[in-house]
Design a protein around this motif. Structure first.
Motif, mmCIF file in Angstrom:
data_model
loop_
_atom_site.group_PDB
_atom_site.id
_atom_site.type_symbol
_atom_site.label_atom_id
_atom_site.label_comp_id
_atom_site.label_asym_id
_atom_site.label_seq_id
_atom_site.Cartn_x
_atom_site.Cartn_y
_atom_site.Cartn_z
ATOM 1 N N ARG A 33 0.848 -1.229 -0.021
ATOM 2 C CA ARG A 33 -0.072 -0.049 0.110
ATOM 3 C C ARG A 33 0.815 1.205 -0.139
ATOM 4 O O ARG A 33 0.612 2.160 -0.791
ATOM 5 N N LEU A 34 1.852 1.244 0.900
ATOM 6 C CA LEU A 34 2.737 2.514 0.967
ATOM 7 C C LEU A 34 3.637 2.663 -0.337
ATOM 8 O O LEU A 34 3.500 3.896 -0.696
ATOM 9 N N GLU A 35 4.019 1.632 -0.970
ATOM 10 C CA GLU A 35 4.682 1.824 -2.312
ATOM 11 C C GLU A 35 3.678 2.259 -3.270
ATOM 12 O O GLU A 35 4.152 3.185 -4.310
ATOM 13 N N THR A 36 2.804 1.944 -3.212
ATOM 14 C CA THR A 36 1.503 2.209 -4.347
ATOM 15 C C THR A 36 1.457 3.827 -3.993
ATOM 16 O O THR A 36 1.388 4.498 -4.918
ATOM 17 N N LEU A 37 1.370 4.162 -2.786
ATOM 18 C CA LEU A 37 1.137 5.550 -2.421
ATOM 19 C C LEU A 37 2.350 6.346 -3.027
ATOM 20 O O LEU A 37 2.119 7.524 -3.568
ATOM 21 N N TYR A 44 1.555 8.958 -5.995
ATOM 22 C CA TYR A 44 1.592 10.389 -5.376
ATOM 23 C C TYR A 44 2.803 10.894 -4.823
ATOM 24 O O TYR A 44 2.789 11.049 -3.496
ATOM 25 N N PRO A 45 3.752 10.788 -5.499
ATOM 26 C CA PRO A 45 5.084 11.124 -4.777
ATOM 27 C C PRO A 45 5.174 12.666 -4.219
ATOM 28 O O PRO A 45 5.949 12.780 -3.106
ATOM 29 N N PHE A 46 4.164 13.492 -4.599
ATOM 30 C CA PHE A 46 4.462 14.741 -3.880
ATOM 31 C C PHE A 46 3.150 15.116 -3.327
ATOM 32 O O PHE A 46 2.847 16.241 -3.103
ATOM 33 N N GLN A 58 5.096 11.254 5.373
ATOM 34 C CA GLN A 58 4.848 10.317 6.183
ATOM 35 C C GLN A 58 4.893 8.724 5.538
ATOM 36 O O GLN A 58 5.398 7.931 6.393
ATOM 37 N N VAL A 59 4.562 8.731 4.294
ATOM 38 C CA VAL A 59 4.529 7.534 3.513
ATOM 39 C C VAL A 59 6.134 6.799 3.521
ATOM 40 O O VAL A 59 6.203 5.795 3.866
ATOM 41 N N GLN A 60 6.939 8.041 3.536
ATOM 42 C CA GLN A 60 8.425 7.477 3.383
ATOM 43 C C GLN A 60 8.677 6.843 4.702
ATOM 44 O O GLN A 60 9.626 5.852 4.973
ATOM 45 N N LEU A 61 8.311 7.554 5.850
ATOM 46 C CA LEU A 61 8.711 7.252 7.306
ATOM 47 C C LEU A 61 8.123 5.821 7.781
ATOM 48 O O LEU A 61 8.857 5.087 8.218
#
Length: 242
Positions: free
Chosen positions: A52-56, A60-62, A68-71
């Motif tokens: 899910r996080l990788e998809t986000l 939506y990289p920006f 928070q996704v990266q964290l």
């Protein structure tokens, strides 16, 4: 029977790693996708959370959730033993957010990730103590934890980082002690003395430092150096192995 058990265990581990199929993440709004990622994190479903996080991160990289996704990915990668991906994500996050409010946590996680690389799947499964393996990841972890204490002495992660530094210090000292033992068995007396002295200088409050003294004494005796022999005997008497 023991060999069969080990072989079976390894086969199961390999098959379980190969049997998973990549799930197609549905095309839903980012807020909904983020909620499902958080639910997976809270339940310890690391693979699902990572998907899910990788998809986000890719869709939506920006977006509003990008930092928070990266964290969250850093944490999920660590928990899932995807250590190389975790390290890469940490490097990317630091590059994009050099003064982030959670920089102390990111540094702490980098130390944990490096520390985790100092072990292997086989060591965990069979509880093998391989203190003679290359300690470079442990050295990197030590540097990260020390950097955390220097930069963020009041961080909530400082106390744990300090405790881990003590553990790593003993790990590094044990590695050097194994090296001394190797030199003794190879009759490399000068090398054994030099490495023993290094342990005593860098890690004076460890068991390895005390254990290195009898090995150093052996090397001095083989070389017939009387004064160092007597001095080392005094040090052994003052620093008995517990």
């Amino acid at each position: 029977m023991k060999r069969l058990t080990i072989t079976t265990l390894l086969a199961v581990a390999i098959l379980s790693g190969c049997s998973s199929t990549e799930e197609v993440v549905p095309d839903v709004p980012p807020a909904e996708l983020y909620v499902t990622a958080q639910q997976a994190l809270q339940s310890g479903s690391w693979t699902t959370a990572i998907e899910r996080l990788e998809t986000l991160d890719s869709r939506y990289p920006f977006g509003a959730y990008s930092e928070q996704v990266q964290l969250d990915l850093i944490y999920a990668y660590y928990k899932n033993d995807d250590l190389a991906l975790g390290e890469a994500t940490i490097a990317r996050f630091n590059r994009l957010n050099p003064a982030h409010e959670k920089s102390d946590w990111v540094l702490y996680m980098r130390g944990l990730t490096q520390m985790a690389q100092d072990r292997s799947f086989m060591h965990d499964i069979f509880s093998i103590d391989r203190h003679d393996r290359d300690p470079e990841p442990a050295r990197k972890a030590f540097r990260d934890f020390k950097r955390l204490l220097d930069r963020y002495p009041n961080s909530q992660y400082a106390a744990d980082a300090k405790a881990r530094m003590i553990f790593i210090k003993n790990r590094l000292a044990d590695y050097d002690l194994a090296t001394v033992d190797f030199y003794i068995r190879r009759e490399a007396w000068i090398a054994a003395i030099n490495r023993s002295q290094q342990i005593q200088k860098l890690y004076p409050d460890t068991q390895a430092a005390r254990k290195s003294l009898p090995l150093m004494l052996t090397a001095y005796e083989k070389l017939g150096l009387q004064e160092p022999i007597e001095n080392t005997k005094k040090l052994i008497a003052l620093n008995p192995v517990n």
